[in-house]
Design an enzyme around this catalytic site. Structure first.
Site, PDB file in Angstrom:
ATOM      1  N   LYS A 111     -13.588 -20.455  15.507  1.00 30.50           N
ATOM      2  CA  LYS A 111     -14.156 -21.598  14.775  1.00 30.50           C
ATOM      3  C   LYS A 111     -13.635 -22.912  15.362  1.00 30.50           C
ATOM      4  CE  LYS A 111     -16.999 -20.657  11.420  1.00 30.50           C
ATOM      5  NZ  LYS A 111     -17.356 -19.561  10.897  1.00 30.50           N
ATOM      6  N   LYS A 194     -23.283 -10.168  17.946  1.00 30.25           N
ATOM      7  CA  LYS A 194     -23.668  -9.657  16.627  1.00 30.25           C
ATOM      8  C   LYS A 194     -24.804 -10.489  16.035  1.00 30.25           C
ATOM      9  CE  LYS A 194     -20.921 -12.311  13.410  1.00 30.25           C
ATOM     10  NZ  LYS A 194     -20.359 -12.371  12.107  1.00 30.25           N
ATOM     11  N   LYS A 197     -26.040 -15.828  11.360  1.00 27.62           N
ATOM     12  CA  LYS A 197     -26.839 -17.028  11.112  1.00 27.62           C
ATOM     13  C   LYS A 197     -26.591 -18.078  12.190  1.00 27.62           C
ATOM     14  CE  LYS A 197     -25.885 -16.105   7.007  1.00 27.62           C
ATOM     15  NZ  LYS A 197     -25.393 -16.042   5.632  1.00 27.62           N
TER      16      LYS A 197
HETATM   17  P1  TYM Z   1     -20.074 -13.204   5.777  1.00 31.12           P
HETATM   18  O1  TYM Z   1     -20.656 -14.062   4.719  1.00 31.12           O
HETATM   19  O2  TYM Z   1     -20.084 -13.716   7.186  1.00 31.12           O
HETATM   20  O3  TYM Z   1     -20.798 -11.811   5.784  1.00 31.12           O
HETATM   21  C1  TYM Z   1     -20.908 -11.039   4.596  1.00 31.12           C
HETATM   22  C2  TYM Z   1     -20.751  -9.582   4.909  1.00 31.12           C
HETATM   23  O4  TYM Z   1     -21.724  -9.165   5.861  1.00 31.12           O
HETATM   24  C3  TYM Z   1     -21.073  -8.548   6.958  1.00 31.12           C
HETATM   25  N1  TYM Z   1     -21.798  -8.880   8.191  1.00 31.12           N
HETATM   26  C4  TYM Z   1     -22.124  -7.956   9.109  1.00 31.12           C
HETATM   27  N2  TYM Z   1     -21.904  -6.642   9.158  1.00 31.12           N
HETATM   28  C5  TYM Z   1     -22.375  -5.987  10.230  1.00 31.12           C
HETATM   29  N3  TYM Z   1     -23.053  -6.598  11.254  1.00 31.12           N
HETATM   30  C6  TYM Z   1     -23.290  -7.923  11.229  1.00 31.12           C
HETATM   31  N4  TYM Z   1     -23.968  -8.502  12.208  1.00 31.12           N
HETATM   32  C7  TYM Z   1     -22.811  -8.682  10.121  1.00 31.12           C
HETATM   33  N5  TYM Z   1     -22.859  -9.987   9.793  1.00 31.12           N
HETATM   34  C8  TYM Z   1     -22.217 -10.094   8.603  1.00 31.12           C
HETATM   35  C9  TYM Z   1     -19.663  -9.133   6.994  1.00 31.12           C
HETATM   36  O5  TYM Z   1     -18.775  -8.276   7.666  1.00 31.12           O
HETATM   37  C10 TYM Z   1     -19.367  -9.257   5.524  1.00 31.12           C
HETATM   38  O6  TYM Z   1     -18.914  -8.028   5.009  1.00 31.12           O
HETATM   39  N6  TYM Z   1     -15.217 -13.875   4.976  1.00 31.12           N
HETATM   40  C11 TYM Z   1     -16.384 -13.139   4.551  1.00 31.12           C
HETATM   41  C12 TYM Z   1     -16.739 -13.346   3.083  1.00 31.12           C
HETATM   42  C13 TYM Z   1     -15.604 -13.039   2.178  1.00 31.12           C
HETATM   43  C14 TYM Z   1     -15.156 -11.745   1.777  1.00 31.12           C
HETATM   44  C15 TYM Z   1     -14.026 -11.981   0.938  1.00 31.12           C
HETATM   45  C16 TYM Z   1     -15.573 -10.454   2.053  1.00 31.12           C
HETATM   46  C17 TYM Z   1     -14.804 -13.968   1.578  1.00 31.12           C
HETATM   47  N7  TYM Z   1     -13.861 -13.333   0.828  1.00 31.12           N
HETATM   48  C18 TYM Z   1     -13.348 -10.924   0.363  1.00 31.12           C
HETATM   49  C19 TYM Z   1     -14.886  -9.408   1.466  1.00 31.12           C
HETATM   50  C20 TYM Z   1     -13.781  -9.642   0.634  1.00 31.12           C
HETATM   51  C21 TYM Z   1     -17.549 -13.608   5.381  1.00 31.12           C
HETATM   52  O7  TYM Z   1     -17.530 -14.673   5.934  1.00 31.12           O
HETATM   53  O8  TYM Z   1     -18.610 -12.740   5.383  1.00 31.12           O
END
Ligand code: TYM
Length: 327
Positions: A111, A194, A197
């Site tokens: 980031k 991957k 967005k």
């Molecule tokens: P975020 O919002 O980027 O994504 C949400 C969830 O989707 C999964 N994900 C994917 N899995 C497989 N392939 C992909 N291309 C892909 N893109 C996204 C992410 O692994 C995630 O599970 N930091 C986290 C949000 C969060 C969270 C937490 C998750 C905040 N606190 C506590 C679990 C527990 C995030 O940015 O996910």
């Protein structure tokens, strides 16, 4: 009973990486465990979204959660900022989180490279807030995609450290979870990396059947195998990876066999993949339209979810404050 916690940042529409990587696994678990699922609006603030679009995105993600099959009668669904105890736990955990380890976190380094003009303290403390989300409910399992594995490792480090310092077993060693299988990374359709967005390569849960078909048919491939058992190039491997999550196992092995004996036609592979994605996504899209037209229901789900999540948070925070010598 085991506790399961997971969340998603409200930064736009949910894509099939979110769904097949995390959300679908969570939905499968909701009838067998104590499940809490939240919308991580505090985390979204690290990139300074404008307030109106943040509010709209929270609403949109809630609708997509419910349409995908999260059941508010069995799972607790809430917005992170409706449970301010999480901010308190982050503050308390941060007293034992060290600058060096936070600066070394791969997601922070990435980031900081991508947004050099906005390397804020929220970004640095992102893994502490995420640990607080998970430990607030003392979660055993956290269904997430592969990209979150490192954050789960840090959550365990913070939990172990707290338990050792305060001579307690309050926090469990929360595990990233995918039914005993490896965590999933759904790749993009553009041949590398991957699906995400910020990568601009997503298939969204709200995409129409035709948009899905068009996006899949445009996916990057190569000129095709010319010798039996040739190695598979990254773009084609990506299509197989998506197929592994979306299609029946026999469908995947049929195309892998065709690749190995050089009879594969990428047009056929893409058509099959598109239809299998449509079959998963179309019913969700239809429910999105239904649920979106019922604001009273959405309000009620979030009100009930916030109350239940606060009760669960209070139990943990009472113990944490006492152990740390507060009050
Ligand atoms: P975020 O919002 O980027 O994504 C949400 C969830 O989707 C999964 N994900 C994917 N899995 C497989 N392939 C992909 N291309 C892909 N893109 C996204 C992410 O692994 C995630 O599970 N930091 C986290 C949000 C969060 C969270 C937490 C998750 C905040 N606190 C506590 C679990 C527990 C995030 O940015 O996910």
């Amino acid at each position: 009973m085991e506790t399961v916690v997971s969340g998603i940042r409200p930064t736009g529409q949910l894509h099939i990486g979110n769904y097949f990587g995390a959300l679908r696994n969570f939905i499968k678990m909701q009838y067998d465990a104590r499940c809490l699922f939240f919308i991580a609006d505090y985390h979204a603030l690290t990139t300074h979204p404008d307030p109106k679009s943040l509010r709209e995105n929270v609403r949109s993600v809630l609708v997509e959660y419910l349409a995908a099959g999260l059941d508010p009668n069995v799972a607790t669904i809430y917005v992170q900022s409706d449970v301010p105890q999480v901010a308190e736990l982050q503050l308390l955990l941060s007293m034992h989180a060290y600058l060096g380890e936070l600066e070394r976190t791969p997601s922070f380094k990435e980031k900081a490279r991508k947004q050099p003009d906005n390397v804020n303290a929220g970004l640095l403390c992102y893994p502490v807030l995420m640990a607080a989300d998970i430990l607030l409910h003392r979660a055993d399992k956290v269904p997430v995609g592969k990209d979150q594995g490192q954050h789960l490792e840090m959550t365990r480090v913070f939990a172990r450290r707290f338990n050792t310092i305060y001579n307690t077993d309050l926090f469990p060693e929360s595990q990233a979870y995918n039914f005993g299988a490896e965590l999933t990374k759904i790749p993009g359709l553009d041949g590398s990396g991957k699906m995400g967005k910020s990568e601009g390569n997503c298939l969204f849960l709200r995409d129409t059947d035709d948009v899905i078909r068009k996006k899949v048919m445009r996916a990057t491939t190569d000129t095709g195998p010319t010798l039996p058992d040739s190695p598979v190039s990254e773009p084609v491997e990506n299509l197989f990876t998506i197929m592994k999550s979306v299609s029946a196992p026999e469908t995947l092995s049929q195309f892998q066999k065709a690749y190995a004996d050089c009879s594969i036609r990428y047009g056929d592979l893409k058509k099959q993949l598109a239809e299998d994605i449509v079959a998963s996504v179309a019913p969700i899209r239809e429910r999105i339209l239904e649920i979106e037209s019922n604001p009273e229901y959405l309000k009620q789900v979030l009100g009930d979810g916030a109350a239940a999540a606060r009760r669960s948070a209070d139990e943990t925070m009472c113990r944490v404050r006492e152990l740390m010598g507060l009050c």
